[in-house]
Design a protein around this motif. Structure first.
Motif, mmCIF file in Angstrom:
data_model
loop_
_atom_site.group_PDB
_atom_site.id
_atom_site.type_symbol
_atom_site.label_atom_id
_atom_site.label_comp_id
_atom_site.label_asym_id
_atom_site.label_seq_id
_atom_site.Cartn_x
_atom_site.Cartn_y
_atom_site.Cartn_z
ATOM 1 N N GLU A 49 0.851 -1.195 0.000
ATOM 2 C CA GLU A 49 0.000 0.000 0.000
ATOM 3 C C GLU A 49 0.878 1.233 0.000
ATOM 4 O OE1 GLU A 49 -3.590 2.069 2.610
ATOM 5 O OE2 GLU A 49 -2.709 0.157 3.229
ATOM 6 N N VAL A 50 0.721 2.065 -0.989
ATOM 7 C CA VAL A 50 1.524 3.282 -1.121
ATOM 8 C C VAL A 50 0.790 4.418 -0.443
ATOM 9 C CG1 VAL A 50 2.615 4.892 -2.716
ATOM 10 C CG2 VAL A 50 2.454 2.444 -3.298
ATOM 11 N N GLN A 51 1.426 4.998 0.569
ATOM 12 C CA GLN A 51 0.822 6.116 1.295
ATOM 13 C C GLN A 51 1.009 7.398 0.507
ATOM 14 O OE1 GLN A 51 -0.943 5.926 3.963
ATOM 15 N NE2 GLN A 51 -0.616 3.742 4.340
ATOM 16 N N PRO A 52 -0.007 8.238 0.415
ATOM 17 C CA PRO A 52 0.146 9.524 -0.304
ATOM 18 C C PRO A 52 1.090 10.446 0.434
ATOM 19 C CG PRO A 52 -1.960 9.444 0.846
ATOM 20 C CD PRO A 52 -1.361 8.060 0.962
ATOM 21 N N SER A 53 1.774 11.272 -0.326
ATOM 22 C CA SER A 53 2.732 12.208 0.266
ATOM 23 C C SER A 53 2.010 13.280 1.070
ATOM 24 C CB SER A 53 3.559 12.862 -0.852
ATOM 25 O OG SER A 53 4.401 13.851 -0.328
ATOM 26 N N ARG A 54 2.615 13.695 2.153
ATOM 27 C CA ARG A 54 2.027 14.737 3.005
ATOM 28 C C ARG A 54 2.514 16.130 2.656
ATOM 29 N NH1 ARG A 54 2.021 12.180 9.149
ATOM 30 N NH2 ARG A 54 0.769 10.339 8.664
ATOM 31 N N SER A 55 3.189 16.244 1.558
ATOM 32 C CA SER A 55 3.710 17.546 1.151
ATOM 33 C C SER A 55 2.561 18.507 0.883
ATOM 34 C CB SER A 55 4.570 17.393 -0.106
ATOM 35 O OG SER A 55 4.998 18.652 -0.560
ATOM 36 N N THR A 56 2.718 19.742 1.305
ATOM 37 C CA THR A 56 1.667 20.760 1.135
ATOM 38 C C THR A 56 1.640 21.330 -0.275
ATOM 39 O OG1 THR A 56 3.208 22.444 1.941
ATOM 40 C CG2 THR A 56 1.745 21.411 3.554
ATOM 41 N N LYS A 57 2.674 20.993 -1.085
ATOM 42 C CA LYS A 57 2.718 21.558 -2.433
ATOM 43 C C LYS A 57 1.572 21.037 -3.282
ATOM 44 C CE LYS A 57 7.729 22.292 -2.468
ATOM 45 N NZ LYS A 57 9.000 21.967 -3.149
ATOM 46 N N GLY A 58 1.234 19.768 -3.103
ATOM 47 C CA GLY A 58 0.188 19.194 -3.921
ATOM 48 C C GLY A 58 -1.167 19.161 -3.248
ATOM 49 N N SER A 59 -1.285 19.780 -2.072
ATOM 50 C CA SER A 59 -2.546 19.743 -1.339
ATOM 51 C C SER A 59 -3.578 20.634 -2.021
ATOM 52 C CB SER A 59 -2.342 20.212 0.111
ATOM 53 O OG SER A 59 -1.842 21.527 0.120
ATOM 54 N N LYS A 60 -4.816 20.187 -2.010
ATOM 55 C CA LYS A 60 -5.889 20.939 -2.641
ATOM 56 C C LYS A 60 -6.501 21.937 -1.672
ATOM 57 C CE LYS A 60 -7.184 17.226 -5.827
ATOM 58 N NZ LYS A 60 -8.276 16.337 -6.287
ATOM 59 N N ARG A 61 -6.925 23.058 -2.207
ATOM 60 C CA ARG A 61 -7.604 24.057 -1.395
ATOM 61 C C ARG A 61 -9.024 23.602 -1.095
ATOM 62 N NH1 ARG A 61 -7.176 29.944 -3.794
ATOM 63 N NH2 ARG A 61 -8.243 30.299 -1.818
ATOM 64 N N ALA A 62 -9.547 24.129 -0.002
ATOM 65 C CA ALA A 62 -10.924 23.782 0.359
ATOM 66 C C ALA A 62 -11.888 24.338 -0.682
ATOM 67 C CB ALA A 62 -11.252 24.344 1.737
ATOM 68 N N LYS A 63 -13.038 23.694 -0.796
ATOM 69 C CA LYS A 63 -14.025 24.127 -1.765
ATOM 70 C C LYS A 63 -14.555 25.515 -1.416
ATOM 71 C CE LYS A 63 -15.644 19.508 -3.041
ATOM 72 N NZ LYS A 63 -16.825 18.612 -3.117
ATOM 73 N N LYS A 64 -15.019 26.211 -2.426
ATOM 74 C CA LYS A 64 -15.589 27.535 -2.207
ATOM 75 C C LYS A 64 -16.845 27.433 -1.349
ATOM 76 C CE LYS A 64 -13.943 29.642 -6.500
ATOM 77 N NZ LYS A 64 -14.355 30.330 -7.755
ATOM 78 N N PHE A 65 -17.120 28.531 -0.642
ATOM 79 C CA PHE A 65 -18.297 28.556 0.222
ATOM 80 C C PHE A 65 -19.567 28.512 -0.613
ATOM 81 C CE2 PHE A 65 -15.368 29.553 3.481
ATOM 82 C CZ PHE A 65 -16.019 29.413 4.700
ATOM 83 N N HIS A 66 -20.469 27.674 -0.185
ATOM 84 C CA HIS A 66 -21.788 27.596 -0.824
ATOM 85 C C HIS A 66 -22.658 28.745 -0.309
ATOM 86 C CE1 HIS A 66 -25.765 25.883 -1.856
ATOM 87 N NE2 HIS A 66 -25.091 25.290 -2.843
ATOM 88 N N CYS A 67 -23.668 29.110 -1.080
ATOM 89 C CA CYS A 67 -24.543 30.215 -0.665
ATOM 90 C C CYS A 67 -25.229 29.907 0.670
ATOM 91 C CB CYS A 67 -25.569 30.511 -1.749
ATOM 92 S SG CYS A 67 -26.651 29.125 -2.156
ATOM 93 N N LYS A 68 -25.513 28.638 0.927
ATOM 94 C CA LYS A 68 -26.112 28.265 2.208
ATOM 95 C C LYS A 68 -25.130 28.486 3.358
ATOM 96 C CE LYS A 68 -29.305 24.807 0.314
ATOM 97 N NZ LYS A 68 -29.711 23.381 0.327
#
Length: 273
Positions: A49-68
């Motif tokens: 099992e290959v663990q994903p890298s914890r590097s912040t370079k490839g980390s995704k930003r949180a989704k945009k705020f919904h109107c709700k």
């Protein structure tokens, strides 16, 4: 030794027949090799099992705020601000901690939001809605007959986009609907207007004093123009002794005129006696 004889037989008899392979050789089974000998001969498949890298370079930003989510953020800010007990007597960290707790309690989405993300989202809402309120008020001041509320909203949205430096449209109308009639929001707008005035005054002051040498030179010129005639007016006239001394030293007619004036005043004073 037995091992040496075994190798010699292979070398000497290799030309007469086939060389014995590993399958033809019989190795003695000992206690150490018994467990291995009993195992079935098959290849075991190993899953890695290959663990994903914890590097912040490839980390995704949180989704945009919904109107709700925006609506819950606005409601949280209003509820915590209007609190008559703790509204004014709470630190910034306490305030946003309570807003975040309100958001977590009343949110209608599964997205995870931190206290910092809630605060920064409110600052974005505050800036854009305040700007839109100014546009809407400008449209209302035109007092155009026959215009509906929807017409005013459309015109204000158009003005907002024209004034935006990136030509972005206003997308927080749902937040404006929540905040526009709230007294706390109106008070906040007054506070923002005062801060904007102070910022503009500081900016003007900094531009005026951007070249202090020129300012100092202009001030010196003004002082010279004002002070010079004032010093001449305060210059004391010569006394009688100085006038006589100037006359003896050859002061001439320039000194006779003030002396005659003083002598005439003395004679007039003696006649009055």
């Amino acid at each position: 030794m037995e091992g040496d004889g075994f190798l010699a037989d292979i070398l000497l008899n290799g030309g007469d027949g086939d060389v014995a392979g590993l399958d033809d050789l019989n190795f003695p089974i000992t206690q150490d090799t018994q467990s291995i000998h009993d195992l079935p001969f098959e290849v075991q498949e190993v899953h890695v099992e290959v663990q994903p890298s914890r590097s912040t370079k490839g980390s995704k930003r949180a989704k945009k705020f919904h109107c709700k989510e925006d609506e819950v953020v606005c409601s949280g800010w209003l509820n915590v601000s209007i609190d008559s007990i703790n509204g004014a007597n709470q630190s910034r960290s306490t305030f946003w901690s309570r807003v975040h707790a309100f958001f977590e309690k009343h949110k209608k989405t599964v997205a995870l939001r931190t206290e910092s993300s809630i605060m920064h989202r409110w600052l974005t809402i505050q800036f854009q809605v305040n700007k839109y309120c100014s546009c809407y008020e400008a449209i209302e001041r035109r007092n155009q007959s026959g215009t509906t509320i929807q017409d005013k909203i459309s015109q204000a949205s158009k003005m907002y986009q024209e004034l935006d430096k990136d030509n972005k449209s206003f997308t927080l109308i749902h937040c404006w609907n929540i905040l526009k009639e709230e007294d706390k929001w109106k008070a906040k707008r007054i506070e923002l207007a005062e801060l904007e005035k102070l910022a503009s005054k500081k900016k003007q002051k900094s531009t005026k004093v951007s070249r202090p040498r020129d300012v100092e030179a202009s001030n010196n010129e003004e002082v010279i123009e004002v002070v010079a005639p004032e010093t001449e007016a305060r210059k004391r006239p010569q006394g009688i002794k100085k006038a006589k001394e100037a006359l003896r030293r050859g002061g001439g007619e320039a000194c006779m005129e003030p002396l005659d004036k003083m002598w005439a005043k003395k004679e007039a004073f003696d006649k009055e006696k």
